[in-house]
Design an enzyme around this catalytic site. Structure first.
Site, short mmCIF file in Angstrom:
data_model
loop_
_atom_site.label_atom_id
_atom_site.label_comp_id
_atom_site.label_asym_id
_atom_site.label_seq_id
_atom_site.Cartn_x
_atom_site.Cartn_y
_atom_site.Cartn_z
N LYS A 68 0.84 -1.20 0.00
CA LYS A 68 0.00 0.00 0.00
C LYS A 68 0.88 1.26 0.00
O LYS A 68 0.64 2.19 -0.76
CB LYS A 68 -0.95 -0.02 1.20
N THR A 69 1.90 1.27 0.85
CA THR A 69 2.81 2.42 0.90
C THR A 69 3.57 2.53 -0.41
O THR A 69 3.71 3.63 -0.97
CB THR A 69 3.82 2.27 2.06
N ASP A 113 -1.40 6.39 6.36
CA ASP A 113 -1.41 4.97 6.68
C ASP A 113 -2.35 4.76 7.88
O ASP A 113 -2.57 5.69 8.65
CB ASP A 113 0.02 4.53 7.03
N THR A 162 -5.65 -1.70 6.93
CA THR A 162 -5.75 -3.16 6.97
C THR A 162 -7.16 -3.56 7.39
O THR A 162 -7.49 -4.74 7.38
CB THR A 162 -4.76 -3.73 8.00
N ARG A 221 6.63 -8.15 1.16
CA ARG A 221 7.50 -7.74 2.27
C ARG A 221 8.16 -8.95 2.91
O ARG A 221 9.33 -8.94 3.27
CB ARG A 221 6.71 -6.94 3.30
#
Ligand code: ADE
Length: 340
Positions: A68-69, A113, A162, A221
């Protein structure tokens, strides 16, 4: 017992973020996976650019570690705009938000975020900012209070969460796009691992990258983190490339099994099976048994084991599936009676 694990998708913060920065794709062309979502974004970006307009506000939702980032940075780069990053919990007071908003230039991206954790009072300020690019500032609170309208430049909010279910209706309605990130397939993860290994100047075989991809829980990640640990192992063991054996040995010593489950996942499922007869059981009870945070279980542990069919979520609670029994080596009489 906040169990540390290398297959947890939540960021470990500071150093890791810096380490991963070099591995992050910077443009749509470099981005691997999430094909449909990327196609949608490309169209939106091209349309906005052709009209010379800022991009509509965007909301990304999905489990941690799916990019997302990264996507917020890609969007800013593609829009040739600057990006400012913050998070819901960091914006404690309306003044924190106002300070950021008044400094944004036309077209800039504000990445928020964990937007579901925005305090209510700050959220109220964000509505007119998103909709009309203005905010009402209260001056001299008290009997002589006055409000003044501040005009803002047209900017783009990229929100990430999330927990899409925790975003209030009014906030959700103000986003032009609401996009869900899916877990990545093994092939895409393998491509990401191979690309990252290239950036890190590490030799890796096709079987090596596939073994890591299989155990990465659908999450770039984690794939990159496993790659780094495997690279350390290969170096210390004097292997000149990450092959299948090296990858599997490295992940075994880190407690990651062939399905990508780590000790916490296995403890979670084992607790349901052994302590609660396979379920149904409430997540708070499991959290108490494991001495873990309930939110950690919901955000970080459950999405993957749900997606992979190890767990069912029912109205009466969590239930371990036949697959979980088999994977963990438990047998159960009358398996056809598994609750749904
Ligand atoms: N590194 C992390 N996520 C990635 C992605 N989606 N594409 C390419 N490299 C990545």
């Amino acid at each position: 017992m906040a169990l540390e694990s290398i297959v947890r998708a939540d960021s470990t913060g500071g150093t890791e973020e810096r380490d991963f920065a070099s591995l992050r794709p910077k443009s749509f062309a470099e981005y691997i996976g999430q094909k449909e979502l990327i196609e949608n974004l490309k169209i939106a970006v091209q349309a906005a650019r052709e009209r010379g307009e800022p991009l509509d506000h965007l909301l990304f939702h999905g489990p941690p570690g799916l990019g997302k980032t990264t996507l917020a940075y890609v969007i800013a780069e593609e829009m040739q705009a600057e990006i400012v990053c913050t998070s819901g919990p960091a914006l404690e007071r309306p003044a924190d938000l106002v300070g950021i908003l008044t400094n944004l230039k036309r077209g800039d991206v504000l990445f928020i975020d964990e937007i579901h954790r925005l305090p209510r009072i700050v959220e109220e300020y964000i509505y007119p900012a998103m909709e009309d690019f203005e905010i009402d500032m209260v001056i001299d609170p008290g009997p002589h209070a006055r409000t003044v309208k501040l005009e803002l430049n047209h900017f783009t909010i990229v929100g990430a969460t999330t927990r899409a279910g925790l975003i209030t209706g009014p906030l959700r309605d103000r986003f032009g796009f609401s996009l869900h990130l899916e877990f990545y397939g093994v092939k895409d993860l393998q491509t990401i691992i191979t690309r990252s290994a290239g950036i890190l100047s590490t030799k890796i075989t096709g079987e090596g990258s596939e073994s890591i991809a299989f155990r990465s829980r659908g999450t770039p990640r984690i794939a990159n983190r496993l790659l780094r640990r495997t690279r350390d192992y290969a170096q210390v063991m004097r292997r000149d490339a990450i092959d299948e054996v090296t990858a599997i040995e490295a992940m075994d010593i880190n407690g990651v099994d062939e399905a990508g489950l780590d000790r916490l996942d296995r403890n979670y499922l084992t607790a349901i099976i052994k302590q609660y007869g396979g379920g149904p059981v409430g997540v708070s009870a499991i959290a108490a048994t494991l001495n873990e945070e309930r939110d950690t279980l919901i955000d970080v542990v459950e999405p993957f084991i749900l997606a992979r069919g190890f767990l069912n979520r029912t109205s009466r609670g969590r239930v371990a599936t036949a697959l979980a029994y088999r994977h963990l080596g438990f047998t159960r009489a009358g398996q056809e009676e598994l609750p749904l």
